[in-house]
Design a protein around this motif. Structure first.
Motif, PDB file in Angstrom:
ATOM      1  N   GLY A 130       0.815  -1.207   0.000  1.00  0.00           N
ATOM      2  CA  GLY A 130       0.000   0.000   0.000  1.00  0.00           C
ATOM      3  C   GLY A 130       0.854   1.264   0.000  1.00  0.00           C
ATOM      4  N   ILE A 131       1.922   1.247   0.812  1.00  0.00           N
ATOM      5  CA  ILE A 131       2.800   2.425   0.864  1.00  0.00           C
ATOM      6  C   ILE A 131       3.464   2.657  -0.481  1.00  0.00           C
ATOM      7  CG2 ILE A 131       4.900   3.358   1.876  1.00  0.00           C
ATOM      8  CD1 ILE A 131       4.198   1.980   4.467  1.00  0.00           C
ATOM      9  N   PHE A 132       4.020   1.586  -1.063  1.00  0.00           N
ATOM     10  CA  PHE A 132       4.750   1.771  -2.313  1.00  0.00           C
ATOM     11  C   PHE A 132       3.832   1.965  -3.510  1.00  0.00           C
ATOM     12  CE2 PHE A 132       9.284   1.613  -1.731  1.00  0.00           C
ATOM     13  CZ  PHE A 132       9.397   1.241  -0.410  1.00  0.00           C
ATOM     14  N   LEU A 133       2.546   1.608  -3.365  1.00  0.00           N
ATOM     15  CA  LEU A 133       1.591   1.877  -4.436  1.00  0.00           C
ATOM     16  C   LEU A 133       1.068   3.298  -4.366  1.00  0.00           C
ATOM     17  CD1 LEU A 133      -0.502  -1.418  -4.553  1.00  0.00           C
ATOM     18  CD2 LEU A 133       0.740  -0.387  -6.455  1.00  0.00           C
ATOM     19  N   VAL A 160       8.338   8.237  -0.242  1.00  0.00           N
ATOM     20  CA  VAL A 160       8.823   6.939  -0.706  1.00  0.00           C
ATOM     21  C   VAL A 160      10.122   7.133  -1.493  1.00  0.00           C
ATOM     22  CG1 VAL A 160       8.322   5.039  -2.275  1.00  0.00           C
ATOM     23  CG2 VAL A 160       6.531   5.913  -0.798  1.00  0.00           C
ATOM     24  N   ALA A 161      11.087   6.275  -1.249  1.00  0.00           N
ATOM     25  CA  ALA A 161      12.334   6.337  -2.017  1.00  0.00           C
ATOM     26  C   ALA A 161      12.539   5.004  -2.711  1.00  0.00           C
ATOM     27  CB  ALA A 161      13.508   6.647  -1.100  1.00  0.00           C
ATOM     28  N   HIS A 162      12.825   5.071  -4.010  1.00  0.00           N
ATOM     29  CA  HIS A 162      13.096   3.834  -4.740  1.00  0.00           C
ATOM     30  C   HIS A 162      14.321   4.042  -5.599  1.00  0.00           C
ATOM     31  CE1 HIS A 162      11.526   5.866  -8.299  1.00  0.00           C
ATOM     32  NE2 HIS A 162      10.481   6.221  -7.585  1.00  0.00           N
ATOM     33  N   ARG A 163      14.686   3.043  -6.375  1.00  0.00           N
ATOM     34  CA  ARG A 163      15.868   3.136  -7.198  1.00  0.00           C
ATOM     35  C   ARG A 163      15.544   3.829  -8.510  1.00  0.00           C
ATOM     36  NH1 ARG A 163      19.915  -0.561  -5.673  1.00  0.00           N
ATOM     37  NH2 ARG A 163      20.963  -0.030  -7.593  1.00  0.00           N
ATOM     38  N   TRP A 196       7.521   2.970 -10.988  1.00  0.00           N
ATOM     39  CA  TRP A 196       7.115   3.161  -9.606  1.00  0.00           C
ATOM     40  C   TRP A 196       5.954   4.147  -9.529  1.00  0.00           C
ATOM     41  CZ3 TRP A 196       9.321   0.124  -6.034  1.00  0.00           C
ATOM     42  CH2 TRP A 196      10.525  -0.499  -6.388  1.00  0.00           C
ATOM     43  N   PRO A 197       4.879   3.775  -8.850  1.00  0.00           N
ATOM     44  CA  PRO A 197       3.723   4.669  -8.757  1.00  0.00           C
ATOM     45  C   PRO A 197       4.047   5.977  -8.050  1.00  0.00           C
ATOM     46  CG  PRO A 197       3.130   2.448  -8.084  1.00  0.00           C
ATOM     47  CD  PRO A 197       4.600   2.459  -8.231  1.00  0.00           C
TER      48      PRO A 197
ATOM     49  N   ARG B 270      12.382  11.213 -11.072  1.00  0.00           N
ATOM     50  CA  ARG B 270      11.114  10.553 -11.216  1.00  0.00           C
ATOM     51  C   ARG B 270      10.495  10.979 -12.541  1.00  0.00           C
ATOM     52  NH1 ARG B 270       7.887   7.766  -8.868  1.00  0.00           N
ATOM     53  NH2 ARG B 270       5.735   7.960  -9.529  1.00  0.00           N
ATOM     54  N   ALA B 271      10.266  10.028 -13.440  1.00  0.00           N
ATOM     55  CA  ALA B 271       9.739  10.366 -14.759  1.00  0.00           C
ATOM     56  C   ALA B 271       8.251  10.627 -14.667  1.00  0.00           C
ATOM     57  CB  ALA B 271      10.019   9.225 -15.728  1.00  0.00           C
ATOM     58  N   ASP B 272       7.898  11.808 -14.181  1.00  0.00           N
ATOM     59  CA  ASP B 272       6.502  12.123 -13.915  1.00  0.00           C
ATOM     60  C   ASP B 272       6.198  13.522 -14.410  1.00  0.00           C
ATOM     61  OD1 ASP B 272       4.564  11.754 -10.883  1.00  0.00           O
ATOM     62  OD2 ASP B 272       4.320  10.960 -12.914  1.00  0.00           O
TER      63      ASP B 272
END
Lengths: 344, 336, 285
Positions: A130-133, A160-163, A196-197, B270-272
């Motif tokens: 849920g957090i990453f969405l 949120v932090a992602h690669r 990534w959402p 972020r590609a947004d």
């Protein structure tokens, strides 16, 4: 006239400096940031022992795979096994196969920057997804509170932090999310690079760790070693057996234990969401991508010797650097693979 | 130098000592009457290297065109208008990056243009001589700081300041505007725009200052003689220098568009596409820097090379336009 | 009593004063970040600067200490390679433009040299990757050097041209009058006179090259070990800063600041040299 002599002399001297240094043998490798902490230790120790230089650039699993396909490095590293399509590309371009040699086991932990959560935040697969969405956007969301009674979480935005780069760590993490969240499986999927959402992109494990460390309210996924080395807390996750487990050498080994028995011949396997009460759900192997037939006899010999060392003495460094050594069965299978490495 | 006959005929000189050589002097004939093999070789050698320089630019364009063949064919112009960037499915659309580059550069220009003009006006019109030299030096020093150091400062100083001080303030007071919605990441479009503003400022300032200086003094004197104030005089000078300042702006824009490291380190990757300046974004230069070393499929590499090609073409157009304008302006003043 | 004219005059005067104030404000706002960045970098970086930093090699991830000796050497080699490829082309092209370039071809070359100076360094890196890394099949200092050479070209070319044009015609005419062939006049008389100015152009180009990061990311790549070979990846000061800045390890962050101090010091030194030399030159003439 003198000026010209001076210039000529300067050029000669500088030419000497740039002659290829003939002293030591050098191998170049590139790839995953996940195992970088232990690889940099290994290569440093090994260099001290033998004088052979393994120059490893941690540019991400995606980068490692690409450079191995292009043949611009002597070896690669990745926590996401290469796909059949990628393996075919190597065979076509380089005329040889790639061997996946697992080196260590590691854990992908969910690290966060939220003082109110303490060091023992609990998360279930549903909440994590849920957090990453982007469905859960605030720290005081009911879903998080439900699994963390007694914590007074503020109404702060979750960052949120992602690669941002092609990452094996992402591959392991999204592989897990795909298995535990049908919404994630349809909406996002798994892989080294996904859409990534929500969230900020950081480059490499270091980038994500840096983002989390610097931003209050941030949450991200990194390899265990990066969280520990930066004094970042990481969450306990509910595993398949229903128990909340924190990442540790034992928990990762427990996750690997089951898989060792049914390892495929090419040693490419995922151990996320493993069964077992003590198993940490986001564990993974990391592999060195080695050409089956290497260019240059000296390099091939050096590679083989190093791999044997890594399977033996190298494994003893794993625990202190927060990785888990390979199960004995896996080491045996690796030895067979290492014997297959030839020179051409 | 030995064995040559030295002319010892009396030579006339001009007032300040320059020699007026008699037309009959045999060696003066540059049109080639005294043809020298050395001259031929040398001239063509230097010509060769000039052509190397010229062809380099075309070679660059050609290689990038060739390198992006796959995506050029597969997506055509839609590459520039679609937003999907999916390396897993090999679907590429560069719109988010174009958006990121455009918006961050616009934010930068919005801040740097007035500031830079103010600095230029001060340096060219208002500053006492003893102050002008060191101040100009300082402003130019801003341009000498490497991009990576800007990025370093951006991560550890600018971003936290934005996240903890500026963005919450903007949220509370102006949060109803779509520009300032969303959580305060610190990283994001605003950070990128601000850092670009600092980097573009010296360019706009120093070129505008030069353009303003090039305006002949007669204009200023005329305005003052008619009883104009300092500011009114400056307004007139500005009017004359308009196109030069436009040129300076275009050059600044060109720099902003191509800036890589500082932007990559603060934009959020972020590609947004989002209306809010608080949101993380991605610029064309950043995506190449981040993803080039790991583009695993030929299509992926081709897509990135195509983005580089777009950047190449855009900066060439901007620079060409700027040079033509600034050239034109300073030439106009020289003949005035 | 305030006549309308007097009122009008006072208002215009006030507006003018106000604008002056605004201009001063702009200058303050413009110079402020410079001072901020400089002082912050110095503050953060000086503490990590010690002899070790300059002579030691990087330590494994997570272990404190270590240095950037290989990065310093790497940057030196890279700008050396860049100069090796870029200077001959740039200087010769500059000579052409100054001596023989008052024609449409010369105008075109001049135009494209200016245009080349505006091409982003990341694009130059992509080209160097295509031209050098792919055929060689691995990353190398050579590829990085080629990228830097392309970046240095426009500055060197235009400065050479400008400096040669500044040499008084009397020198040229004197040489020709003495029977010296034109090319010898250029090489033996004009060039040495313009040398100081050309050197400053070279220094400027070197300074710009030393500060580049983007084109090195996928050409020279990077190297944790000491390496001076041109056919191998090589470390550089700028990529070092990039890697260490992104890292979450505080010790590495501090080393990034220290490296930034060294880099700024290097560039500042080169710029200062440039200023001193040009001032001297103008004083002489």
């Amino acid at each position: 006239m003198n000026r010209i002599r001076l210039v000529a002399a300067a050029m000669a001297i500088s030419a000497l400096a740039v002659l290829p240094s003939m002293a030591q043998l050098k191998l170049n490798g590139a790839g995953a940031t996940f195992p970088y902490v232990i690889y940099s230790k290994w290569f440093d120790v090994y260099h001290g022992k033998t004088g052979i230089e393994f120059n490893y650039q941690s540019i991400g699993s995606g980068g490692g795979i690409k450079q191995v396909i292009e043949g611009t490095v002597d070896f690669g590293a990745s926590d996401a096994p290469m796909s059949d399509v990628q393996l075919k590309a190597v065979a076509e371009k380089q005329g040889t196969e790639i061997l996946h040699i697992p080196t260590v086991l590691g854990a992908v932990v969910v690290t966060y920057n939220q003082p109110a959560a303490g060091t023992d935040l609990k998360l279930t697969p549903e909440v994590l997804a849920g957090i990453f969405l982007g469905d859960i956007t605030s720290w005081n969301d009911k879903a998080i509170a439900a699994v963390n009674p007694g914590k007074n979480l503020p109404s702060m935005s979750i960052i949120v932090a992602h690669r941002s780069d092609g990452s094996g760590t992402s591959a392991i993490f999204t592989d897990y999310l795909k298995k535990v969240s049908p919404t994630w499986a349809t909406k996002v999927g798994a892989g080294t690079s996904v859409n990534w959402p929500v969230g900020l992109g950081g480059k490499g494990n270091e980038g994500v760790a840096g983002l989390v460390k610097q931003s209050e309210g941030a949450i991200g996924y990194v390899e265990l070693a990066y969280a520990v080395k930066n004094n970042l807390p990481y969450a306990q996750l509910k595993n398949r057996a229903g128990k909340y487990v924190g990442a540790s050498f034992e928990a990762v080994s427990a996750a690997a234990a089951g898989s060792a028995r049914n390892l495929p011949a090419d040693l490419r396997v995922s151990i996320t969401d493993a069964p077992g009460e003590m198993a940490y759900p986001i564990s993974g192997f990391t592999w060195l991508l080695v050409y089956k037939s290497m260019k240059g006899k000296e390099k091939a010999n050096a590679m083989v010797k190093f791999l044997r060392w890594a399977m033996g003495e190298g494994q003893s460094y794993a625990k202190e650097l927060y990785y888990a050594p390979l199960p004995k069965e896996v080491v045996k299978l690796c030895d067979t693979k290492i014997n297959a490495i030839k020179a051409r | 130098m030995t064995g040559k006959r030295i002319i010892t005929a009396p030579v006339e000189t001009t007032g300040d000592g320059e020699a007026i050589l008699p037309v009959a002097a045999p060696s003066l004939s540059v049109s080639g009457r005294r043809w020298n093999p050395g001259d031929f070789v040398f001239k063509h050698l230097t010509l060769f290297f000039s052509l190397v320089l010229l062809s380099l630019v075309f070679l660059m364009g050609y290689e990038m065109y060739r390198g992006s063949a796959i995506t050029l064919e597969k997506f055509g112009w839609e590459f520039l208008t679609t937003s999907t960037w999916d390396p897993v499915m090999d679907e590429y659309g560069a719109l988010p990056f174009i958006y990121g580059t455009v918006v961050s550069s616009l934010v930068a220009l919005l801040i740097a243009l007035p500031l830079g003009l103010g600095v230029a006006i001060f340096l060219a019109e208002l500053s006492p001589a003893w102050l002008e030299r060191p101040l100009s030096f300082l402003v130019e020093l801003l341009a000498a700081i490497p991009s990576i150091v800007y990025g370093l400062w951006g991560i550890f100083v600018l971003v936290p300041w934005l996240r903890l001080n500026v963005q919450p303030l903007l949220s509370t007071h102006l949060g109803f505007l779509p520009l300032f919605k969303g959580p305060a990441y610190g990283f994001g479009m605003l950070a990128a725009g601000l850092i670009l503003a600092v980097m573009v400022l010296p360019i706009i300032a120093s070129i505008s200052r030069d353009v303003l200086r090039a305006v002949p003094n007669t204009q200023r004197e005329a305005a003052l003689a008619l009883g104009g104030t300092r500011w009114e005089t400056t307004k007139i000078v500005l009017g004359t220098a308009k196109s030069g300042i436009l040129g300076a702006t275009l050059l600044g824009l060109g720099r902003a568009v191509g800036e890589t490291m500082a932007v990559t380190m603060v934009i959020g990757n972020r590609a947004d596409i989002s209306a809010s300046l608080f949101n993380p974004a991605y610029s064309m230069a950043s995506v190449i820097a981040n993803e080039f070393a790991e583009a695993t499929t030929p299509a992926y590499t081709s897509a990135l090379i195509e983005i580089a090609l777009v950047l190449f073409v855009v900066t060439i157009i901007l620079n060409a336009a700027a040079r033509l304008i600034v050239w034109g302006v300073t030439r106009k003043f020289r003949t005035a | 009593m305030m006549t309308r004219e007097r009122w009008n005059f006072l208002w215009r005067k006030a507006k003018s004063r106000g604008m002056t104030l605004l201009a001063v404000l702009c200058v303050v706002l413009a110079v402020a970040p410079l001072i901020l960045i400089f002082s912050y970098t110095l503050l953060q970086g000086v503490s990590a600067l010690n002899m070790d930093f300059f002579i030691q090699m990087p330590k494994p991830v997570g272990e404190p200490g270590g240095g950037m000796a290989n990065a310093l050497a790497g940057t030196g080699i890279l700008i050396g390679l860049g100069a090796l490829f870029g200077l001959p082309v740039g200087i010769m092209a500059g000579i052409y433009l100054a001596e023989y370039g008052d024609n449409p071809l010369g105008a075109t070359v001049r135009f494209f040299a200016d245009v080349l100076s505006g091409v982003p360094s990341i694009v130059v890196g992509v080209v160097a990757y295509i031209l050098v890394v792919l055929p060689m099949n691995h990353f190398s200092a050579l590829a990085g050097g080629v990228a830097l050479a392309i970046l240095m070209l426009p500055t060197v070319t235009r400065t050479t041209e400008e400096m040669i044009r500044l040499v008084p015609h009397s020198y040229r005419e004197a040489g020709l009058a003495l029977g010296v062939p034109r090319w010898k006049t250029t090489v033996r008389i004009i060039l040495p006179s313009a040398l100081k100015g050309i050197t400053t152009g070279i220094l400027l180009a070197l300074a710009r090259a030393a500060g580049e990061t983007a084109p090195l990311l996928f050409t020279a790549l990077g190297n944790r070990f000491w390496s001076t070979a041109i056919d191998q990846p090589i470390a550089s000061l700028t990529v070092f800063i990039y890697d260490y800045a992104k890292a979450p390890f505080e010790d590495w962050n501090r080393q990034a600041w220290a490296a930034a101090v060294v880099l700024i010091g290097l560039i500042f030194l080169l710029s200062l040299l440039f200023r001193i030399v040009t001032r001297q030159r103008y004083a002489e003439h």
